[in-house]
Write a protein that holds these residues in place. Structure first.
Motif, short mmCIF file in Angstrom:
data_model
loop_
_atom_site.label_atom_id
_atom_site.label_comp_id
_atom_site.label_asym_id
_atom_site.label_seq_id
_atom_site.Cartn_x
_atom_site.Cartn_y
_atom_site.Cartn_z
N ARG A 186 0.83 -1.20 0.00
CA ARG A 186 0.00 0.00 0.00
C ARG A 186 0.86 1.25 0.00
O ARG A 186 0.55 2.23 -0.66
N SER A 187 1.96 1.23 0.73
CA SER A 187 2.88 2.36 0.74
C SER A 187 3.53 2.52 -0.62
O SER A 187 3.77 3.63 -1.11
N GLU A 188 3.83 1.40 -1.27
CA GLU A 188 4.44 1.46 -2.60
C GLU A 188 3.49 2.10 -3.61
O GLU A 188 3.89 2.91 -4.44
N GLU A 189 2.19 1.75 -3.51
CA GLU A 189 1.18 2.34 -4.40
C GLU A 189 1.02 3.85 -4.14
O GLU A 189 0.92 4.63 -5.07
N LYS A 190 1.04 4.22 -2.86
CA LYS A 190 0.92 5.64 -2.51
C LYS A 190 2.12 6.43 -3.01
O LYS A 190 1.99 7.56 -3.51
N LEU A 191 3.31 5.82 -2.89
CA LEU A 191 4.51 6.49 -3.36
C LEU A 191 4.44 6.72 -4.86
O LEU A 191 4.87 7.75 -5.37
N ARG A 192 3.88 5.73 -5.59
CA ARG A 192 3.75 5.86 -7.04
C ARG A 192 2.83 7.05 -7.38
O ARG A 192 3.12 7.84 -8.27
N GLU A 193 1.76 7.21 -6.66
CA GLU A 193 0.84 8.34 -6.88
C GLU A 193 1.53 9.69 -6.59
O GLU A 193 1.33 10.66 -7.31
N ILE A 194 2.32 9.68 -5.53
CA ILE A 194 3.03 10.91 -5.16
C ILE A 194 4.02 11.30 -6.26
O ILE A 194 4.12 12.48 -6.64
N LEU A 195 4.75 10.32 -6.77
CA LEU A 195 5.72 10.59 -7.84
C LEU A 195 5.03 11.10 -9.10
O LEU A 195 5.50 12.05 -9.74
N GLN A 196 3.92 10.48 -9.47
CA GLN A 196 3.18 10.92 -10.66
C GLN A 196 2.65 12.36 -10.48
O GLN A 196 2.73 13.18 -11.40
N ALA A 197 2.11 12.64 -9.28
CA ALA A 197 1.57 13.98 -9.02
C ALA A 197 2.67 15.03 -9.08
O ALA A 197 2.51 16.10 -9.68
N TYR A 198 3.81 14.72 -8.48
CA TYR A 198 4.91 15.70 -8.46
C TYR A 198 5.45 15.94 -9.87
O TYR A 198 5.71 17.08 -10.26
N ASN A 199 5.62 14.85 -10.64
CA ASN A 199 6.12 15.00 -12.01
C ASN A 199 5.15 15.82 -12.87
O ASN A 199 5.57 16.62 -13.71
N TYR A 200 3.86 15.63 -12.66
CA TYR A 200 2.86 16.39 -13.42
C TYR A 200 2.95 17.90 -13.07
O TYR A 200 2.92 18.76 -13.97
N LEU A 201 3.07 18.18 -11.78
CA LEU A 201 3.19 19.59 -11.35
C LEU A 201 4.47 20.22 -11.86
O LEU A 201 4.50 21.41 -12.22
N LYS A 202 5.51 19.42 -11.96
CA LYS A 202 6.77 19.92 -12.47
C LYS A 202 6.65 20.26 -13.95
O LYS A 202 7.14 21.30 -14.41
N GLN A 203 5.98 19.39 -14.70
CA GLN A 203 5.79 19.64 -16.14
C GLN A 203 4.89 20.88 -16.36
O GLN A 203 5.05 21.60 -17.34
N ALA A 204 3.96 21.09 -15.44
CA ALA A 204 3.04 22.22 -15.56
C ALA A 204 3.69 23.53 -15.10
O ALA A 204 3.09 24.60 -15.23
N GLY A 205 4.92 23.44 -14.61
CA GLY A 205 5.63 24.64 -14.17
C GLY A 205 5.27 25.12 -12.79
O GLY A 205 5.61 26.24 -12.40
N LEU A 206 4.62 24.27 -12.00
CA LEU A 206 4.22 24.66 -10.65
C LEU A 206 5.21 24.19 -9.59
O LEU A 206 5.15 24.65 -8.46
N ALA A 207 6.08 23.24 -9.96
CA ALA A 207 7.03 22.72 -8.97
C ALA A 207 8.45 22.83 -9.49
O ALA A 207 8.69 23.00 -10.67
#
Length: 207
Positions: A186-207
């Motif tokens: 479950r932690s591994e799945e949550k970490l995957r979501e966190i990584l995807q969310a951060y990468n998306y925000l980075k591509q959008a120029g917010l992070a």
């Protein structure tokens, strides 16, 4: 012309003496009381009678000029005001960059209504300037649905800054890393979501 010409006798030359005598007789008499000499010299009649002159003889024009006082009958304050106005030719003046309407004057007369309009306009401008400096900005960042969802995955609000996103990402990675949770899926799945969310925000120029 020959000396024996018939025209020679008809020529008459007037002497300077006779001419000056005629001039003297045409001159007006001296206007000094009791003087009967010719008034060949002009003297101003005084304040308020500009362009008008007395006619005096030489002796009396000297005496008149010696005693003449343009400011006779004026107080010290009136004399000072006259001298001050004389610097501008007795015309109304205003500060640089302004005119009669801006100062509420027209033809040298104060207009209270114009002064009130100027004061009201100045007050409105001052209030607007103060308002623009003191009122907080109501600007809200417009987010796309996926950007808002990515921020929620990182437990952040819509107004999160770039630094706040990076800091929260590092904190969540440490919390949900499999090594810190004994390989919990479950932690591994949550970490995957966190990584995807951060990468998306980075591509959008917010992070």
């Amino acid at each position: 012309m020959k000396l024996d010409s018939k025209y020679f006798d008809s020529i008459r030359v007037s002497s300077r003496r006779s001419g000056s005598a005629k001039k003297e007789t045409r001159a007006p008499g001296c206007q000094w009381k009791g003087c009967d000499k010719p008034g060949m010299h002009k003297a101003p009649k005084g304040r308020g009678r500009d362009g008008e002159y007395f006619n005096f003889c030489m002796d009396h024009v000297r005496q008149y000029n010696h005693d003449y006082n343009y400011f006779d009958g004026m107080s010290d304050a009136e004399v000072n005001n006259f001298r001050k106005d004389a610097l501008t030719g007795h015309r109304p003046t205003w500060k640089a960059g302004a005119n009669a309407w801006a100062h509420g004057t027209r033809d040298g007369v104060r207009t209270e209504e114009a002064a009130a309009r100027v004061a009201a306009s100045t007050a409105r401008t001052t209030r607007r300037a103060r308002s623009s400096r003191t009122e907080p900005s109501n600007f809200r960042r417009q987010l796309k649905p996926l950007e808002r969802k990515a921020l929620r995955t990182l437990d952040l609000g819509d107004e999160a800054t770039r630094e706040e996103i990076k800091t929260r990402f590092k904190e969540l990675v440490k919390i949900h890393h499999p090594d810190a949770n004994g390989g919990d899926s479950r932690s591994e799945e949550k970490l995957r979501e966190i990584l995807q969310a951060y990468n998306y925000l980075k591509q959008a120029g917010l992070a």
